[in-house]
Design an enzyme around this catalytic site. Structure first.
Site, PDB file in Angstrom:
ATOM      1  N   ALA A  43       0.843  -1.204   0.000  1.00 38.56           N
ATOM      2  CA  ALA A  43       0.000   0.000   0.000  1.00 38.56           C
ATOM      3  C   ALA A  43       0.869   1.242   0.000  1.00 38.56           C
ATOM      4  O   ALA A  43       1.819   1.340   0.775  1.00 38.56           O
ATOM      5  CB  ALA A  43      -0.907   0.018   1.228  1.00 38.56           C
ATOM      6  N   THR A 102       6.698   3.873   5.810  1.00 39.46           N
ATOM      7  CA  THR A 102       6.183   5.203   5.470  1.00 39.46           C
ATOM      8  C   THR A 102       6.908   6.188   6.390  1.00 39.46           C
ATOM      9  O   THR A 102       7.730   5.793   7.220  1.00 39.46           O
ATOM     10  CB  THR A 102       4.675   5.313   5.753  1.00 39.46           C
ATOM     11  OG1 THR A 102       4.464   5.344   7.173  1.00 39.46           O
ATOM     12  CG2 THR A 102       3.912   4.135   5.182  1.00 39.46           C
ATOM     13  N   LYS A 126      10.022   6.211  12.180  1.00 39.28           N
ATOM     14  CA  LYS A 126      10.382   6.518  13.572  1.00 39.28           C
ATOM     15  C   LYS A 126       9.222   7.079  14.385  1.00 39.28           C
ATOM     16  O   LYS A 126       9.252   7.077  15.605  1.00 39.28           O
ATOM     17  CB  LYS A 126      11.511   7.575  13.582  1.00 39.28           C
ATOM     18  CG  LYS A 126      12.810   7.086  13.026  1.00 39.28           C
ATOM     19  CD  LYS A 126      13.807   8.217  12.855  1.00 39.28           C
ATOM     20  CE  LYS A 126      13.794   8.833  11.487  1.00 39.28           C
ATOM     21  NZ  LYS A 126      14.146   8.057  10.343  1.00 39.28           N
ATOM     22  N   GLU A 148      15.244  -1.948  13.699  1.00 37.92           N
ATOM     23  CA  GLU A 148      16.670  -1.691  13.488  1.00 37.92           C
ATOM     24  C   GLU A 148      16.919  -0.477  12.604  1.00 37.92           C
ATOM     25  O   GLU A 148      17.847   0.310  12.849  1.00 37.92           O
ATOM     26  CB  GLU A 148      17.318  -2.931  12.847  1.00 37.92           C
ATOM     27  CG  GLU A 148      18.812  -2.841  12.700  1.00 37.92           C
ATOM     28  CD  GLU A 148      19.510  -2.657  14.048  1.00 37.92           C
ATOM     29  OE1 GLU A 148      19.488  -3.586  14.854  1.00 37.92           O
ATOM     30  OE2 GLU A 148      20.073  -1.559  14.287  1.00 37.92           O
ATOM     31  N   GLY A 206      19.351  14.179  -4.020  1.00 35.16           N
ATOM     32  CA  GLY A 206      18.269  13.393  -3.409  1.00 35.16           C
ATOM     33  C   GLY A 206      18.574  13.007  -1.968  1.00 35.16           C
ATOM     34  O   GLY A 206      17.946  12.092  -1.423  1.00 35.16           O
ATOM     35  N   GLU A 209      15.062  15.436   2.466  1.00 36.60           N
ATOM     36  CA  GLU A 209      13.623  15.256   2.294  1.00 36.60           C
ATOM     37  C   GLU A 209      13.176  16.246   1.211  1.00 36.60           C
ATOM     38  O   GLU A 209      13.884  17.236   0.951  1.00 36.60           O
ATOM     39  CB  GLU A 209      12.905  15.593   3.605  1.00 36.60           C
ATOM     40  CG  GLU A 209      13.235  14.677   4.766  1.00 36.60           C
ATOM     41  CD  GLU A 209      12.745  13.258   4.544  1.00 36.60           C
ATOM     42  OE1 GLU A 209      11.658  13.069   3.983  1.00 36.60           O
ATOM     43  OE2 GLU A 209      13.482  12.332   4.914  1.00 36.60           O
ATOM     44  N   ASP A 220      14.352  14.974  12.684  1.00 37.02           N
ATOM     45  CA  ASP A 220      14.595  13.560  12.416  1.00 37.02           C
ATOM     46  C   ASP A 220      15.677  13.024  13.365  1.00 37.02           C
ATOM     47  O   ASP A 220      15.538  11.937  13.923  1.00 37.02           O
ATOM     48  CB  ASP A 220      15.021  13.404  10.944  1.00 37.02           C
ATOM     49  CG  ASP A 220      14.949  11.973  10.484  1.00 37.02           C
ATOM     50  OD1 ASP A 220      13.856  11.380  10.614  1.00 37.02           O
ATOM     51  OD2 ASP A 220      15.977  11.433  10.031  1.00 37.02           O
ATOM     52  N   LYS A 224      15.551  10.156  16.510  1.00 36.94           N
ATOM     53  CA  LYS A 224      16.499   9.057  16.722  1.00 36.94           C
ATOM     54  C   LYS A 224      17.032   9.088  18.157  1.00 36.94           C
ATOM     55  O   LYS A 224      17.171   8.042  18.801  1.00 36.94           O
ATOM     56  CB  LYS A 224      17.663   9.167  15.722  1.00 36.94           C
ATOM     57  CG  LYS A 224      17.209   8.945  14.286  1.00 36.94           C
ATOM     58  CD  LYS A 224      18.349   9.159  13.302  1.00 36.94           C
ATOM     59  CE  LYS A 224      17.838   9.080  11.886  1.00 36.94           C
ATOM     60  NZ  LYS A 224      18.850   9.369  10.867  1.00 36.94           N
ATOM     61  N   GLY A 334      20.785   5.485   3.230  1.00 36.21           N
ATOM     62  CA  GLY A 334      20.599   5.025   1.859  1.00 36.21           C
ATOM     63  C   GLY A 334      19.545   3.943   1.878  1.00 36.21           C
ATOM     64  O   GLY A 334      19.427   3.190   2.851  1.00 36.21           O
TER      65      GLY A 334
HETATM   66  N1  LIG Z   1      15.690   6.842   2.872  1.00 33.78           N
HETATM   67  C1  LIG Z   1      16.554   6.457   3.815  1.00 33.78           C
HETATM   68  O1  LIG Z   1      17.757   6.330   3.584  1.00 33.78           O
HETATM   69  C2  LIG Z   1      16.042   6.140   5.198  1.00 33.78           C
HETATM   70  C3  LIG Z   1      16.942   5.783   6.202  1.00 33.78           C
HETATM   71  C4  LIG Z   1      16.441   5.443   7.475  1.00 33.78           C
HETATM   72  C5  LIG Z   1      15.094   5.480   7.715  1.00 33.78           C
HETATM   73  N2  LIG Z   1      14.240   5.873   6.724  1.00 33.78           N
HETATM   74  C6  LIG Z   1      12.826   5.925   7.031  1.00 33.78           C
HETATM   75  O2  LIG Z   1      12.121   4.995   6.214  1.00 33.78           O
HETATM   76  C7  LIG Z   1      10.839   5.502   5.905  1.00 33.78           C
HETATM   77  C8  LIG Z   1      10.664   5.499   4.394  1.00 33.78           C
HETATM   78  O3  LIG Z   1      11.644   6.317   3.784  1.00 33.78           O
HETATM   79  P1  LIG Z   1      11.641   6.521   2.195  1.00 33.78           P
HETATM   80  O4  LIG Z   1      12.920   7.200   1.877  1.00 33.78           O
HETATM   81  O5  LIG Z   1      11.300   5.239   1.515  1.00 33.78           O
HETATM   82  O6  LIG Z   1      10.406   7.543   2.025  1.00 33.78           O
HETATM   83  P2  LIG Z   1       9.592   7.910   0.712  1.00 33.78           P
HETATM   84  O7  LIG Z   1      10.403   7.602  -0.501  1.00 33.78           O
HETATM   85  O8  LIG Z   1       9.040   9.266   0.909  1.00 33.78           O
HETATM   86  O9  LIG Z   1       8.357   6.866   0.715  1.00 33.78           O
HETATM   87  C9  LIG Z   1       7.319   6.904   1.639  1.00 33.78           C
HETATM   88  C10 LIG Z   1       6.229   5.972   1.149  1.00 33.78           C
HETATM   89  O10 LIG Z   1       5.195   5.939   2.122  1.00 33.78           O
HETATM   90  C11 LIG Z   1       3.954   6.039   1.419  1.00 33.78           C
HETATM   91  N3  LIG Z   1       2.916   6.486   2.332  1.00 33.78           N
HETATM   92  C12 LIG Z   1       2.692   7.707   2.844  1.00 33.78           C
HETATM   93  N4  LIG Z   1       1.640   7.648   3.681  1.00 33.78           N
HETATM   94  C13 LIG Z   1       1.215   6.365   3.689  1.00 33.78           C
HETATM   95  C14 LIG Z   1       0.186   5.662   4.349  1.00 33.78           C
HETATM   96  N5  LIG Z   1      -0.623   6.256   5.194  1.00 33.78           N
HETATM   97  N6  LIG Z   1       0.071   4.335   4.113  1.00 33.78           N
HETATM   98  C15 LIG Z   1       0.884   3.697   3.263  1.00 33.78           C
HETATM   99  N7  LIG Z   1       1.877   4.300   2.619  1.00 33.78           N
HETATM  100  C16 LIG Z   1       2.020   5.620   2.827  1.00 33.78           C
HETATM  101  C17 LIG Z   1       4.236   6.970   0.279  1.00 33.78           C
HETATM  102  O11 LIG Z   1       3.192   6.847  -0.662  1.00 33.78           O
HETATM  103  P3  LIG Z   1       3.257   7.547  -2.112  1.00 33.78           P
HETATM  104  O12 LIG Z   1       4.239   6.724  -2.884  1.00 33.78           O
HETATM  105  O13 LIG Z   1       1.858   7.411  -2.598  1.00 33.78           O
HETATM  106  O14 LIG Z   1       3.700   8.945  -1.864  1.00 33.78           O
HETATM  107  C18 LIG Z   1       5.586   6.391  -0.167  1.00 33.78           C
HETATM  108  O15 LIG Z   1       5.357   5.243  -0.958  1.00 33.78           O
HETATM  109  C19 LIG Z   1      10.761   6.898   6.535  1.00 33.78           C
HETATM  110  O16 LIG Z   1      10.117   6.799   7.778  1.00 33.78           O
HETATM  111  C20 LIG Z   1      12.211   7.286   6.710  1.00 33.78           C
HETATM  112  O17 LIG Z   1      12.404   8.203   7.770  1.00 33.78           O
HETATM  113  C21 LIG Z   1      14.676   6.175   5.480  1.00 33.78           C
END
Ligand SMILES: NC(=O)c1ccc[n+]([C@@H]2O[C@H](COP(=O)([O-])OP(=O)(O)OC[C@H]3O[C@@H](n4cnc5c(N)ncnc54)[C@H](OP(=O)(O)O)[C@@H]3O)[C@@H](O)[C@H]2O)c1
Length: 356
Positions: A43, A102, A126, A148, A206, A209, A220, A224, A334
């Protein structure tokens, strides 16, 4: 062999990398862990795919490709989060794992529903762990919940802290650079790049955010710190952590484009701080520090060439690791590393919580 149904919330960078890793590791997962992750629901914020028997590898990779191309996940508008998990229950699925990758608020009712049914929960999100303590406390040290990837971007930070706590080693101090984005900006400023240009470069690659103020406000990193501190036994609330935002509140209401242009005004003050640190043989780093139930998050000068200056790392000073702290360092953050941390948690649940 164990079939573990999985419901995935979030098909962004981390979610897509996770789906690809699950598909790519099918044989190895079977050989090593006698386990098969059956993705029954995917989803995003608007759509979903649902197949109680498990989506095929072809369906999963097509969904990843569609999301990569910014196409919809499918043509089915999604029900509410809770209804999605209720459908799994109605389909008599057992040993389900709910994965939240998400960055959404308000996931708690889903997590509670899942845990009450003895489903597993894996979080990279988080927010459920960093909300008000009376709500968040039930997720800490829960036998069916893993997180983790919430700190350290896949490095074994949470596992290490859990080991220290399990072996009754009191946590005295935790310190580290917990933001890859802000670490990048600081390193650029070391080289004389103005803050606004370093920020634009981070955004262009990229690393930030979509609205870079999310990173610059330090929220953020604060989350943590709250997660680590709460695990360590301090029931922290936001007020217990002093956070330095890298932009003034006067820039909070601008559009992203306006903010990126206005960030030039922040260059001189930051350049002065970088220069003052340099004169003293130091560099500026965005550092998180936590001890005795209080935390600070912000820019501070650290000695050039020190671990804190050069590495993306976290250190634990404990009863046993007091004279010399325990360090975890290396590539963190990443989407691949983060997704691997999530997959590791899923394997751990399959092994430890759902029995052999
Ligand atoms: N990126 C990293 O390196 C990294 C590292 C550590 C932790 N994180 C954490 O991992 C999580 C995801 O990061 P990301 O980089 O993948 O973020 P992202 O690219 O912004 O993706 C977020 C996803 O969540 C979806 N979403 C938003 N609201 C939702 C809901 N209510 N139900 C279901 N899906 C929903 C979005 O939908 P749409 O596609 O429709 O917009 C998107 O697919 C975040 O909490 C982030 O803090 C990320």
């Amino acid at each position: 062999m164990k079939h573990i149904p999985v419901i995935l919330f979030g098909v962004g960078g981390v979610g897509r990398a996770l789906v690809q890793q699950i598909v790519a590791s099918r044989d190895q997962m079977l050989a090593r862990n006698a386990c098969h992750f059956e993705l029954v629901a995917l989803a995003d914020s608007h759509h979903w795919l649902w197949q109680p028997q498990g989506l095929s590898n072809e369906q999963l990779l097509a969904a990843v490709a569609a999301k990569q191309e910014r196409q919809p996940l499918g043509d089915q508008p999604r029900p509410g989060n809770l209804e999605i998990v209720q459908q799994a229950e109605a389909a008599w699925l057992n040993n389900v794992i709910i994965v939240d990758v998400t960055a959404s608020d308000g996931m708690e009712p889903v997590l509670d529903f899942a845990l009450e049914r003895r489903y597993g929960v894996v979080l990279a999100n988080k927010k459920p762990l960093a909300g008000p303590w009376p709500t968040a406390r039930r997720y800490f040290n829960h036998p069916l919940l893993r997180h983790e990837s919430t700190v350290g971007g896949g490095q074994p930070v949470i596992a290490t802290l859990r080991y220290l706590l399990d072996t009754n080693d009191p946590i005295l101090r935790i310190e580290g650079q917990l933001s890859g984005t802000l670490g990048f900006i600081c390193q650029q400023m070391d080289e004389g790049v103005p803050f606004s240009r370093a920020l634009a470069a981070a955004k262009g690659r990229g690393y930030t955010e979509p609205d870079p103020r999310e990173d610059l406000a330090g929220r953020d990193v604060m989350r943590k710190v709250m997660i680590l501190g709460r695990m360590a036994g301090w029931p922290l609330e936001e007020n217990d952590i002093q956070v330095e935002s890298l932009y003034p509140s006067a820039l909070a209401h601008l559009s992203v484009r306006e903010f990126m242009a206005a960030a030039v005004a922040l260059d001189p003050a930051l350049r002065d701080r970088v220069n003052a640190a340099g004169v003293a043989g130091e560099v500026l780093r965005y550092v998180a520090e936590l001890s005795a139930g209080q935390g600070t998050v912000g820019l501070r000068p650290v000695p050039m060439g020190s671990a804190l200056a050069n590495l993306k790392y976290i250190s634990f000073r404990t009863g046993r690791y007091n004279d010399e702290p325990l360090l975890i360092a290396g590539k963190g953050a990443g989407v691949e590393m983060t997704a691997a941390g999530v997959l590791g948690d899923m394997v751990d649940l399959a092994r430890e919580a759902f029995g052999r």
